[in-house]
Design a protein around this motif. Structure first.
Motif, PDB file in Angstrom:
ATOM      1  N   ALA A  11       0.826  -1.208   0.000  1.00 31.64           N
ATOM      2  CA  ALA A  11       0.000   0.000   0.000  1.00 31.64           C
ATOM      3  C   ALA A  11       0.860   1.257   0.000  1.00 31.64           C
ATOM      4  N   ARG A  12       1.959   1.234   0.749  1.00 32.17           N
ATOM      5  CA  ARG A  12       2.840   2.394   0.783  1.00 32.17           C
ATOM      6  C   ARG A  12       3.516   2.601  -0.578  1.00 32.17           C
ATOM      7  N   ARG A  13       3.950   1.515  -1.200  1.00 29.18           N
ATOM      8  CA  ARG A  13       4.556   1.621  -2.529  1.00 29.18           C
ATOM      9  C   ARG A  13       3.539   2.177  -3.533  1.00 29.18           C
ATOM     10  N   ARG A  14       2.286   1.722  -3.420  1.00 28.99           N
ATOM     11  CA  ARG A  14       1.226   2.215  -4.299  1.00 28.99           C
ATOM     12  C   ARG A  14       0.989   3.704  -4.081  1.00 28.99           C
ATOM     13  N   GLN A  15       1.017   4.132  -2.841  1.00 28.66           N
ATOM     14  CA  GLN A  15       0.844   5.543  -2.507  1.00 28.66           C
ATOM     15  C   GLN A  15       1.928   6.390  -3.166  1.00 28.66           C
ATOM     16  N   ILE A  16       3.163   5.918  -3.114  1.00 28.41           N
ATOM     17  CA  ILE A  16       4.283   6.660  -3.701  1.00 28.41           C
ATOM     18  C   ILE A  16       4.154   6.713  -5.220  1.00 28.41           C
ATOM     19  N   LEU A  17       3.840   5.580  -5.835  1.00 26.00           N
ATOM     20  CA  LEU A  17       3.703   5.544  -7.290  1.00 26.00           C
ATOM     21  C   LEU A  17       2.570   6.457  -7.761  1.00 26.00           C
ATOM     22  N   ASP A  18       1.447   6.428  -7.070  1.00 19.69           N
ATOM     23  CA  ASP A  18       0.313   7.263  -7.469  1.00 19.69           C
ATOM     24  C   ASP A  18       0.654   8.741  -7.339  1.00 19.69           C
ATOM     25  N   TYR A  51      11.763   2.453  -0.814  1.00 20.47           N
ATOM     26  CA  TYR A  51      11.156   1.743  -1.946  1.00 20.47           C
ATOM     27  C   TYR A  51      11.832   2.063  -3.277  1.00 20.47           C
ATOM     28  N   PHE A  52      12.313   3.286  -3.420  1.00 23.53           N
ATOM     29  CA  PHE A  52      12.901   3.727  -4.682  1.00 23.53           C
ATOM     30  C   PHE A  52      14.188   4.490  -4.399  1.00 23.53           C
ATOM     31  N   SER A  53      15.249   4.148  -5.117  1.00 23.54           N
ATOM     32  CA  SER A  53      16.554   4.746  -4.854  1.00 23.54           C
ATOM     33  C   SER A  53      16.649   6.194  -5.318  1.00 23.54           C
ATOM     34  N   LEU A  58      12.007   5.642  -9.957  1.00 23.02           N
ATOM     35  CA  LEU A  58      10.568   5.941  -9.939  1.00 23.02           C
ATOM     36  C   LEU A  58      10.023   6.044 -11.370  1.00 23.02           C
ATOM     37  N   ILE A  59      10.748   6.745 -12.233  1.00 19.90           N
ATOM     38  CA  ILE A  59      10.335   6.890 -13.623  1.00 19.90           C
ATOM     39  C   ILE A  59      10.228   5.520 -14.287  1.00 19.90           C
ATOM     40  N   ALA A  60      11.245   4.680 -14.073  1.00 22.06           N
ATOM     41  CA  ALA A  60      11.241   3.347 -14.674  1.00 22.06           C
ATOM     42  C   ALA A  60      10.042   2.537 -14.189  1.00 22.06           C
TER      43      ALA A  60
END
Length: 209
Positions: A11-18, A51-53, A58-60
């Motif tokens: 859920a946290r990863r989804r929050q960041i991506l969104d 989650y993302f370096s 993030l773009i990828a």
């Protein structure tokens, strides 16, 4: 110390991506900073970097997810047998595609059309992402060639036209309409469906008519 569940991590990863998708759609990949993303998702740098370096990762992740969703949308509707008429088939694909990242920008437009423009531009400069795009496009062409061949076998479409030419045109119709959404604002899918029905219903002009 309590163990964090996988559901919470997802859920946290989804929050960041969104949140990143909203930022990228609004300002583009390269005009968006990680600070912008942190502010958008209201998380600390440590929480996001878990989650993302960085922005490139993030773009990828955004590009791969967008292209994966597009592939799934095309493949799912193409499993129907026999396939519905082209205007209905394209409408189903477009409706699902536009629903990806259904959260809204500040101006109320869907995120996806603005985001896909950024994705296409990014693949021009990034060979890894370009390879992913090429793979997805090849898969889409193959799936839609099969749909066109089914139309031809059913007598719904002339068999003397190469199926690949028709498939590429159908894909281009979706791409073009999504681009219009990004450049000129939202429009209902029915606009494209009506236009396709009009083109499909054309008849040769009669002399003296």
């Amino acid at each position: 110390m309590a163990r964090v569940s996988q559901e919470h991590l997802d859920a946290r990863r989804r929050q960041i991506l969104d949140g990143a998708a909203r930022c990228f759609a609004r300002n583009g990949f390269h005009a968006t900073s990680m600070q912008d993303v942190l502010k958008e998702v209201d998380l600390s740098a440590g929480a996001v970097y878990r989650y993302f370096s960085g922005k490139d990762e993030l773009i990828a992740a955004i590009v791969k997810e967008v292209l994966g969703e597009i592939r799934a949308a095309f493949e799912d509707v193409n499993r129907q047998s026999p396939p519905p008429p082209p205007d209905v088939l394209i409408g189903e694909v477009l409706g699902r595609t536009l629903g990806i990242w259904s959260s809204l920008n500040d101006d109320g437009d869907p995120v996806f059309p603005h985001l896909i423009i950024q994705v296409w531009a990014e693949t021009v400069r990034n060979e890894e992402l370009a390879a992913i795009l090429t793979d997805v496009y090849t898969t889409l062409r193959r799936a839609w060639v099969q749909a066109v061949e089914a139309y031809q076998d059913a007598g719904m479409m002339p068999s003397d036209i190469p199926a690949d030419h028709v498939a590429r045109t159908m894909i281009a119709a979706v791409q073009g309409f999504v681009t219009q959404q990004a450049l000129f604002g939202a429009a209902p899918v029915e606009v494209l469906q009506d236009g396709l029905r009009g083109l499909m219903g054309m008849r040769t002009a009669q002399p003296g008519a």
